[in-house]
Every structure is written in structure tokens, then in C-alpha cells.
Design an enzyme around this catalytic site. Structure first.
Site, PDB file in Angstrom:
ATOM      1  N   ARG A 181      -7.569 -29.811  -3.725  1.00 37.11           N
ATOM      2  CA  ARG A 181      -8.167 -28.493  -3.455  1.00 37.11           C
ATOM      3  C   ARG A 181      -9.656 -28.650  -3.162  1.00 37.11           C
ATOM      4  O   ARG A 181     -10.198 -27.998  -2.281  1.00 37.11           O
ATOM      5  CB  ARG A 181      -7.930 -27.541  -4.640  1.00 37.11           C
ATOM      6  CG  ARG A 181      -6.442 -27.204  -4.847  1.00 37.11           C
ATOM      7  CD  ARG A 181      -6.239 -26.110  -5.875  1.00 37.11           C
ATOM      8  NE  ARG A 181      -6.613 -26.494  -7.237  1.00 37.11           N
ATOM      9  CZ  ARG A 181      -5.821 -27.094  -8.107  1.00 37.11           C
ATOM     10  NH1 ARG A 181      -4.564 -27.380  -7.784  1.00 37.11           N
ATOM     11  NH2 ARG A 181      -6.245 -27.399  -9.320  1.00 37.11           N
ATOM     12  N   LYS A 196     -14.852  -4.597   2.404  1.00 38.46           N
ATOM     13  CA  LYS A 196     -13.879  -5.492   3.059  1.00 38.46           C
ATOM     14  C   LYS A 196     -12.533  -4.775   3.164  1.00 38.46           C
ATOM     15  O   LYS A 196     -11.696  -4.866   2.266  1.00 38.46           O
ATOM     16  CB  LYS A 196     -13.762  -6.786   2.249  1.00 38.46           C
ATOM     17  CG  LYS A 196     -12.754  -7.780   2.830  1.00 38.46           C
ATOM     18  CD  LYS A 196     -12.900  -9.163   2.221  1.00 38.46           C
ATOM     19  CE  LYS A 196     -11.773 -10.079   2.671  1.00 38.46           C
ATOM     20  NZ  LYS A 196     -11.983 -11.478   2.326  1.00 38.46           N
ATOM     21  N   LYS A 203     -16.710 -10.946  -5.078  1.00 39.80           N
ATOM     22  CA  LYS A 203     -15.622 -10.237  -4.403  1.00 39.80           C
ATOM     23  C   LYS A 203     -14.565  -9.799  -5.405  1.00 39.80           C
ATOM     24  O   LYS A 203     -14.245 -10.538  -6.345  1.00 39.80           O
ATOM     25  CB  LYS A 203     -14.966 -11.148  -3.363  1.00 39.80           C
ATOM     26  CG  LYS A 203     -14.040 -10.381  -2.430  1.00 39.80           C
ATOM     27  CD  LYS A 203     -12.992 -11.264  -1.780  1.00 39.80           C
ATOM     28  CE  LYS A 203     -11.783 -11.384  -2.672  1.00 39.80           C
ATOM     29  NZ  LYS A 203     -10.667 -12.076  -2.038  1.00 39.80           N
TER      30      LYS A 203
HETATM   31  C1  5MM Z   1      -8.124 -16.103   0.368  1.00 35.43           C
HETATM   32  O1  5MM Z   1      -7.238 -15.197  -0.239  1.00 35.43           O
HETATM   33  C2  5MM Z   1      -7.803 -14.241  -1.123  1.00 35.43           C
HETATM   34  C3  5MM Z   1      -7.016 -13.993  -2.370  1.00 35.43           C
HETATM   35  O2  5MM Z   1      -6.371 -15.098  -2.837  1.00 35.43           O
HETATM   36  P1  5MM Z   1      -5.431 -14.940  -4.137  1.00 35.43           P
HETATM   37  O3  5MM Z   1      -4.361 -13.954  -3.777  1.00 35.43           O
HETATM   38  O4  5MM Z   1      -4.929 -16.317  -4.297  1.00 35.43           O
HETATM   39  O5  5MM Z   1      -6.317 -14.464  -5.227  1.00 35.43           O
HETATM   40  C4  5MM Z   1      -7.863 -12.861  -0.472  1.00 35.43           C
HETATM   41  O6  5MM Z   1      -8.483 -11.942  -1.323  1.00 35.43           O
HETATM   42  C5  5MM Z   1      -8.630 -12.914   0.791  1.00 35.43           C
HETATM   43  O7  5MM Z   1      -9.990 -13.128   0.507  1.00 35.43           O
HETATM   44  C6  5MM Z   1      -8.506 -11.620   1.569  1.00 35.43           C
HETATM   45  O8  5MM Z   1      -7.316 -10.938   1.350  1.00 35.43           O
HETATM   46  C7  5MM Z   1      -8.623 -11.929   3.046  1.00 35.43           C
HETATM   47  O9  5MM Z   1      -7.731 -12.932   3.380  1.00 35.43           O
HETATM   48  P2  5MM Z   1      -6.873 -12.791   4.707  1.00 35.43           P
HETATM   49  O10 5MM Z   1      -6.089 -14.065   4.759  1.00 35.43           O
HETATM   50  O11 5MM Z   1      -6.037 -11.556   4.549  1.00 35.43           O
HETATM   51  O12 5MM Z   1      -7.885 -12.658   5.836  1.00 35.43           O
END
Ligand code: 5MM
Length: 331
Positions: free
Chosen positions: A52, A223, A142
């Protein structure tokens, strides 16, 4: 003894503006250990702390990343790790001209009495965690609330909006810009209207709660999802998605918000970049728009890497190309 007040530190509004302005956006690389492990395993890469870390190192050290990326979001594990040259990830990001951000929610559970809706957890002990992240260089945080069009209700919007507001107020008290993410999922076969209705509810309630918590909107980045038909429904054109998204945001998001950085929701890179381009072209927006994509930026790079050091340069080029495509949509 006299204490000197420092005036050289960026304000919340300075940082929020920097995150969302000038054709740059935010790379969401904050997958929890569980999600990251399953993404690695899907690519045939055994998951470990080192795998990771190597993957996140590949992302942040990609040459030219900062041309289109203003900030990167990590989870707690990455935030505490070091690059192979020994520098902590947050320090390396800042040296590269990229603001380091931290995901501070701890995931979701079923909302009691919520008929299947989810509530995002993580408020317990959040103040202490924010203090520690601030000390270690976090510029922003976030928190993601997750809604499904099939289960969202006023109650679930209120419960999650309240948590978002408490998180946002606390982040600002620690000098950290909160990214406020009320995500309506794109999964499902719902139409554009259902997405618009659910997104309006989630956003209007979240801003009501943010106002009650006295959150300074010039020091937050929103967001949201694009307003779009579900991934299993016939797709809409980018222009239609942009118009529907703009309609919902204009009705619900106060002009004082520093910037809006969209999530990709598992949609293809070209699709979300096109929607962003169309939205950016619409005149008379009170807030700058940008991207905070996760999968749309990193999925191709992860596949190309495959856990093999020989593929790092190729994977980095793919990442930078995707980020550039997103950045060009807002220039
Ligand atoms: C990167 O994924 C984030 C959350 O991960 P977990 O579910 O493992 O906590 C997620 O919050 C992400 O930052 C946003 O949803 C935007 O990701 P996408 O892939 O939808 O652009």
C-alpha cells in the site's frame, strides 16, 4: 514576555482557494486499508502495509503531478508512513507543491431506524486526531457521507448533515480546511431526476447544518457527486449532466463556498472530465469547480503497475495523463 502573532500562516480561506483554483484539483488516494487491499488483490497484488505504501509512493512521486494536482487525500495509514527516501508522506507532498489532506471519518454503519440508510462514523476523539494531524502538516481533511437514492430520507440526510457540520466546525477550529462530501452514489438504475432529487436533499440539509454550526463557508471545499443517471441506466450526455448538476448546486450551495471539487463515483475518466468541462464552461458560477477524483485518476495506473517495480514509470505516466485531462477540463 510578549507573544508575537504570526501573520504569515495561510488562512482557511487561502488554503481552500489554493485547493480549488487555477486548473488544479485534488487526488483522492484515501482508500481505507480494507478498500485498498481489495483493489490491490483485484489486480493480483498481495496486500501488505508495504504494498500500500509503494503504491501511494508511486502516485505522489509521479513527475509533473503538481501541474494539475493541488492536494492529495490519504488515509491515516499513509499519512503516518515514510517514502523510501525516509521523508514522511505529508512533508514530501508539501515539498512537491501539493497540499496533504487526511480522511478523518472512520467509515459507515447502518443508521438506526434509517431503513437501510448509512451513517458515517468518526466523531469520537476527532478533536485529538485533528490536533495530531495538524501538527503533522495536514492542510485539509475529508469526511464522506454516503447516500443511496433508494434509501435517502430527511432523517438520514439530517443525521449525516449534522455529523458533517460537527466535523467541519471542529476541523476549522484546528486550522484545517474541511472537505465536505455528501455523496449520492451513482450505483443503480435510477434516472437523472432521482439523482437530482436525492442530491438536492443531501446538499440542502448539509448546508442548513453547516450554517447552524457556524462553519465559515469561505474555508470549506464541497465534494459532491455529479447529478447523473445510475451506472446501470442509459447514460446522459455530458452537457445534460452538467446542466442538471449546475441546477442542483445553484439551488443549494451558497455562493460563499470556496470551491467545489467533484468525486467521480466509479464513472469512466473521459465521462467525468467531459462533464467537468461542460460545467466549467457554464457562465456565472459563484464558486470555482474542480475535481477530487479517486478511481477516475488512479484505476488505470494501478492496473499498469501490477505491483512490479519495472512498471512504475509507465503507471506514473498514466496517472499524470489522467490528471492532466481533468486539469484541462477546467482551464
Ligand atoms: C478513495 O476512496 C474514498 C473512500 O474510500 P473508503 O470507502 O475505502 O473509505 C472515497 O471517499 C473517495 O475519496 C471519493 O468517494 C471519491 O472517489 P471516486 O473514486 O468516487 O472519485
Amino acid at each position: 514576555m510578549t507573544t508575537t502573532l504570526r501573520t504569515d500562516l495561510p488562512t482557511l480561506a487561502d488554503t481552500a482557494r489554493r485547493m480549488a483554483h487555477a486548473g488544479r484539483g485534488i487526488l483522492a488516494a484515501d482508500e481505507s486499508i480494507k478498500t485498498m487491499s481489495s483493489r490491490l488483490e483485484q489486480e493480483g497484488i498481495p496486500s501488505s502495509e508495504k504494498a500500500r505504501r509503494d503504491y501511494r509512493e508511486l502516485l505522489i512521486t509521479a513527475d509533473g503531478l503538481s501541474d494539475s494536482v493541488s492536494g492529495v487525500i490519504w488515509c491515516d495509514e499513509t499519512f503516518a508512513q515514510d517514502l523510501s527516501d525516509g521523508r514522511p508522506f505529508p512533508q514530501a507532498a508539501r515539498e512537491l507543491g501539493i497540499l496533504p489532506g487526511i480522511k478523518v471519518d472512520t467509515g459507515t454503519s447502518k443508521l438506526p431506524g434509517g431503513g437501510g440508510a448509512l451513517i458515517t462514523e468518526g466523531l469520537d476523539g476527532l478533536g485529538d486526531r485533528l490536533a495530531s494531524y495538524a501538527e503533522r502538516g495536514a492542510a485539509f481533511a475529508k469526511w464522506r457521507a454516503v447516500f443511496d437514492v433508494a434509501t435517502i430520507t430527511l432523517y438520514s440526510a439530517r443525521a449525516n448533515g449534522h455529523a458533517l457540520a460537527r466535523y467541519a466546525a471542529l476541523s476549522q477550529q484546528h486550522g484545517i480546511v474541511p472537505i465536505v462530501e455528501p455523496e449520492v452514489l451513482c450505483t443503480g438504475d435510477h434516472n437523472l431526476g432521482a439523482s437530482a432529487q436525492a442530491s438536492s436533499l443531501a446538499l440542502s440539509v448539509a448546508f442548513d447544518e453547516l450554517a447552524q454550526a457556524d462553519v465559515d463557508l469561505s474555508g470549506i471545499v464541497l465534494k459532491p457527486n455529479f447529478v447523473t443517471p445510475g451506472l446501470d441506466a442509459p447514460a446522459a450526455t455530458a452537457r445534460t449532466v452538467a446542466a442538471a448538476t449546475f441546477g442542483v448546486l445553484s439551488d443549494t450551495v451558497p455562493p460563499a463556498v470556496a470551491g467545489i471539487a467533484f468525486l467521480s463515483g466509479g464513472q469512466p475518466t473521459s465521462h467525468v472530465c467531459e462533464a467537468l468541462r461542460e460545467l466549467h464552461r457554464l457562465g456565472d458560477r459563484p464558486w470555482p469547480v474542480t475535481f477530487s477524483f479517486g478511481r477516475a485518476l488512479v484505476s488505470d495506473a494501478l492496473s499498469a503497475w501490477g505491483g512490479d517495480a519495472r512498471n512504475v514509470a509507465t503507471a506514473q505516466q498514466i496517472l499524470v495523463d489522467n490528471c492532466r485531462q481533468a486539469g484541462q477540463a477546467i482551464r
